[in-house]
Design a protein around this motif. Sequence first.
Motif, mmCIF file in Angstrom:
data_model
loop_
_atom_site.group_PDB
_atom_site.id
_atom_site.type_symbol
_atom_site.label_atom_id
_atom_site.label_comp_id
_atom_site.label_asym_id
_atom_site.label_seq_id
_atom_site.Cartn_x
_atom_site.Cartn_y
_atom_site.Cartn_z
ATOM 1 N N ALA A 1 0.826 -1.209 0.000
ATOM 2 C CA ALA A 1 0.000 0.000 0.000
ATOM 3 C C ALA A 1 0.857 1.255 0.000
ATOM 4 O O ALA A 1 0.503 2.263 -0.626
ATOM 5 N N THR B 1 2.056 3.112 -3.413
ATOM 6 C CA THR B 1 1.152 3.702 -4.395
ATOM 7 C C THR B 1 1.278 5.218 -4.484
ATOM 8 O O THR B 1 1.620 5.903 -3.521
ATOM 9 N N VAL C 1 -6.868 2.066 -0.556
ATOM 10 C CA VAL C 1 -5.965 1.341 -1.440
ATOM 11 C C VAL C 1 -6.218 -0.148 -1.251
ATOM 12 O O VAL C 1 -6.142 -0.652 -0.125
ATOM 13 N N ARG D 1 -7.334 -3.870 2.574
ATOM 14 C CA ARG D 1 -7.558 -2.481 2.166
ATOM 15 C C ARG D 1 -6.965 -1.550 3.212
ATOM 16 O O ARG D 1 -7.053 -1.824 4.426
ATOM 17 N N ARG E 1 -6.225 2.798 4.230
ATOM 18 C CA ARG E 1 -6.647 4.172 4.028
ATOM 19 C C ARG E 1 -5.641 5.095 4.717
ATOM 20 O O ARG E 1 -5.114 4.771 5.784
ATOM 21 N N VAL F 1 -3.174 -2.732 -6.053
ATOM 22 C CA VAL F 1 -1.729 -2.978 -6.023
ATOM 23 C C VAL F 1 -1.560 -4.496 -5.947
ATOM 24 O O VAL F 1 -2.094 -5.131 -5.044
ATOM 25 N N ARG G 1 -3.063 0.118 -9.695
ATOM 26 C CA ARG G 1 -2.793 1.452 -9.179
ATOM 27 C C ARG G 1 -1.388 1.875 -9.606
ATOM 28 O O ARG G 1 -0.458 1.058 -9.598
#
Length: 248
Positions: free
Chosen positions: A122, A125, A136, A151, A153, A183, A207
């Motif tokens: 993550a 990105t 993400v 996921r 954030r 990703v 991404r």
Amino acid sequence: MRDPVTAPEAAYPLAELPLTRPLSALAIDTSSDVLSLALLRGGALAGAQYDAIGRRTTQEILPRIGRLLADAALTPGALDVLVVARGPGSFTGTRIGMAVALTFAQVTGRPLVGVEALRLLAAQTEPAPGAPGAPVSVRLNCARDEVYPARFRGEGPALARVTGIALRRLESLLPELAGEAVVLRRFNPGAGTTPAVEAAFAALPRRPLRHPRPDAVRLLAVGLGRYLAEPGGDWRRVEPVYLKSEAF
């Protein structure tokens, strides 16, 4: 196959390292078939390695750390912080890196920061245009069609995981993604997969990345960001993320 880091300062500007004082730190990532190390000395990147050495990691890791420290004129006791990738990934590889990092932390009495492999993905990105801190989705493929999804954030040290980490089959995840850019990192592309699964992986929208791979320099930046954001945290209790007895 060897894939050495070249000019890590160019790929990871030192200004990105979230330092408020000149720390010395060692980062260790063995969660795949790559041995990745990075060393910070007094706030400056002193060395980095990224080599796909597979099963030789057990024999190579301590001599390589020793050389990295010696080249920087550092001893283990001079380190301020240790950072380790705690998986998920290779069961054997993650265990090696964790054992070494825990031993160094115990012997030196220094804090040890554990970072999930998915958090490193993550952190690669690019921020979404017009939507900083947007969620993400990351997918880590270790073998066949099995995927570790999560996921996140946020940005930088504030990057937070908002879902649990589970081992799932790619086909069960596709409806949830609905074209969402992700990703994706694959340790063994094509290993035991069918043409249909390969096509599904190839079709996943991606991404854009700020950094080409989650190596130990990125691990160093992410780990130090977390450490400095929580100076009073409990940085001794680090557990590996094992979801499967042997990922590959």
